[in-house]
Write an enzyme that holds these catalytic residues in place. Structure first.
Site, PDB file in Angstrom:
ATOM      1  N   ASP A 152       0.813  -1.217   0.000  1.00  0.00           N
ATOM      2  CA  ASP A 152       0.000   0.000   0.000  1.00  0.00           C
ATOM      3  C   ASP A 152       0.850   1.273   0.000  1.00  0.00           C
ATOM      4  O   ASP A 152       0.412   2.328  -0.430  1.00  0.00           O
ATOM      5  CB  ASP A 152      -0.919  -0.025   1.241  1.00  0.00           C
ATOM      6  N   VAL A 172      -2.903   9.612  -4.342  1.00  0.00           N
ATOM      7  CA  VAL A 172      -2.057   9.160  -5.459  1.00  0.00           C
ATOM      8  C   VAL A 172      -2.794   9.294  -6.795  1.00  0.00           C
ATOM      9  O   VAL A 172      -2.218   9.738  -7.795  1.00  0.00           O
ATOM     10  CB  VAL A 172      -1.577   7.707  -5.225  1.00  0.00           C
ATOM     11  N   LEU A 191      -6.307   7.199   3.049  1.00  0.00           N
ATOM     12  CA  LEU A 191      -6.537   8.184   1.976  1.00  0.00           C
ATOM     13  C   LEU A 191      -5.439   8.175   0.917  1.00  0.00           C
ATOM     14  O   LEU A 191      -5.443   9.006   0.016  1.00  0.00           O
ATOM     15  CB  LEU A 191      -6.631   9.593   2.584  1.00  0.00           C
ATOM     16  N   ARG A 192      -4.515   7.220   1.056  1.00  0.00           N
ATOM     17  CA  ARG A 192      -3.393   7.216   0.112  1.00  0.00           C
ATOM     18  C   ARG A 192      -3.867   7.027  -1.327  1.00  0.00           C
ATOM     19  O   ARG A 192      -3.352   7.643  -2.255  1.00  0.00           O
ATOM     20  CB  ARG A 192      -2.414   6.121   0.513  1.00  0.00           C
ATOM     21  N   GLY A 193      -4.868   6.163  -1.523  1.00  0.00           N
ATOM     22  CA  GLY A 193      -5.388   5.909  -2.875  1.00  0.00           C
ATOM     23  C   GLY A 193      -5.946   7.170  -3.511  1.00  0.00           C
ATOM     24  O   GLY A 193      -5.686   7.463  -4.689  1.00  0.00           O
TER      25      GLY A 193
END
Length: 349
Positions: A204, A290, A285-287
């Site tokens: 992830d 990115v 919230l990384r998705g």
């Protein structure tokens, strides 16, 4: 100004046949390193290492402070080692050289000391010096760190690499002595899924995930073999054939880096990206972040100013497929799932 260059011929990036997904992921990370690196998963012998080395050859040289082991940027205090900052404080003149964008290959058996660097405790105690021997993270600063077979690397070491890549700094602490130096690099990992996947929490942390498969079409396979033979027979001549295309691509990347600040993405599109992440049960919230960054980098690369749904569709699978929770009974490629939810949210055909 001095200039250091490497003379070993590298296979030209623009001559590589196929593997568009991987090439796009690498280019977008070079335009905006904050995307967070690329994990490349694919069969053995699909040219993963070749493409990464070819990418470095595309990048323009960088200016560094001469004899500084951390490739310190002579103009940006944020990317200077403490030694260089001290010199500036003491009004010493900096000697500046140009070097090729660094690329560091992490050997599979590397120890933490080799990666992070070591502090010579005896010297530090006897001479009162912070005797630090920089490691691979120092060499990779302002460049690319490539880890082949990243899924076979010790989890702890992968964690260290991801932490440095995210923070841009490496800290080494031994016996009460602490050393900190800049370590800002694009992390590229590659591996073969047959040898095991990375743990989900490490996977992830990679910004994008590209899958590469062995080319099936016989005519393309023949072309790849021929390209390789021509390159090995006469590397210089082969490189010269692609010189114009290489220069054009380098210029596009440099222009895109400057243009990135001007690219807009509407609130409505941001909301839809978050809706897709939510419907796919993506943790954190990384998705969302990115996908936003990668869409903007793509728009900058294409010389436009406004993100469209089509741009998001182009990058969203690469940004989200490795963040989905895997159902042990499900053999469907997670990319298909991402695309289905995208089409539903965007009412996109």
């Amino acid at each position: 100004m001095n200039k250091k260059t490497s003379s070993r011929p590298v296979f030209p990036f623009t001559s590589i046949v196929g593997q568009e997904e991987m090439k796009l992921s690498l280019i977008l990370n070079v335009i905006d390193p904050k995307i967070g690196g690329v994990m490349i998963m694919g069969d053995r012998g699909t040219g993963k290492s070749t493409i990464v080395r070819a990418l470095v050859d595309l990048l323009p040289p960088i200016e560094v402070v001469e004899n500084d082991p951390y490739n310190s940027d002579p103009y940006d205090p944020e990317q200077m080692s403490y030694e260089v900052l001290e010199k500036i404080k003491n009004n010493e003149k900096l000697s500046i050289v140009e070097i090729q964008t660094p690329m560091v290959d992490l050997p599979l058996g590397a120890t933490e000391d080799r990666v992070c660097g070591t502090i010579n405790i005896e010297k530090a105690i006897s001479e009162g010096l912070k005797a630090f021997e920089p490691g691979l993270l120092a060499q990779a600063n302002r460049g690319i760190l490539y880890v082949d077979e990243v899924n076979l690397l010790d989890d702890h070491l992968v964690d260290v690499l991801l932490d440095s890549a995210a923070s841009g700094w490496n800290t080494v602490e031994r016996e009460g002595i602490s050393i900190c130096h800049p370590a800002k690099f694009i992390l590229i990992g590659s591996g073969n899924p047959e040898e095991g996947e990375l743990r989900p929490q490490l996977l992830d942390r990679f910004g994008m995930h590209a899958q590469i498969k062995t080319v099936k079409e016989p005519n393309l396979r023949v072309k790849i073999v021929q390209q390789r033979e021509l390159f090995e027979r006469n590397p210089i001549e082969f490189k010269n054939k692609y010189k114009d295309e290489q220069e054009k691509l380098t210029d596009r990347i440099l222009t895109a880096r400057k243009k990135l600040k001007e690219v807009n993405i509407s609130y409505e599109l941001l909301e839809k990206i978050s809706q897709i992440c939510s419907e796919l049960n993506v943790d954190g919230l990384r998705g969302d972040l990115v996908t936003n960054r990668a869409s903007k980098a793509l728009v900058a690369f294409e010389g436009r100013n406004e993100v469209t749904p089509k741009d998001i569709f182009t990058v969203i699978t690469l940004c989200l497929r490795h963040r989905l929770r895997k159902d042990p009974l499900e053999s469907m490629d997670s990319g298909y799932k991402v695309q289905q939810v995208f089409k539903k949210v965007f009412e996109y055909e």
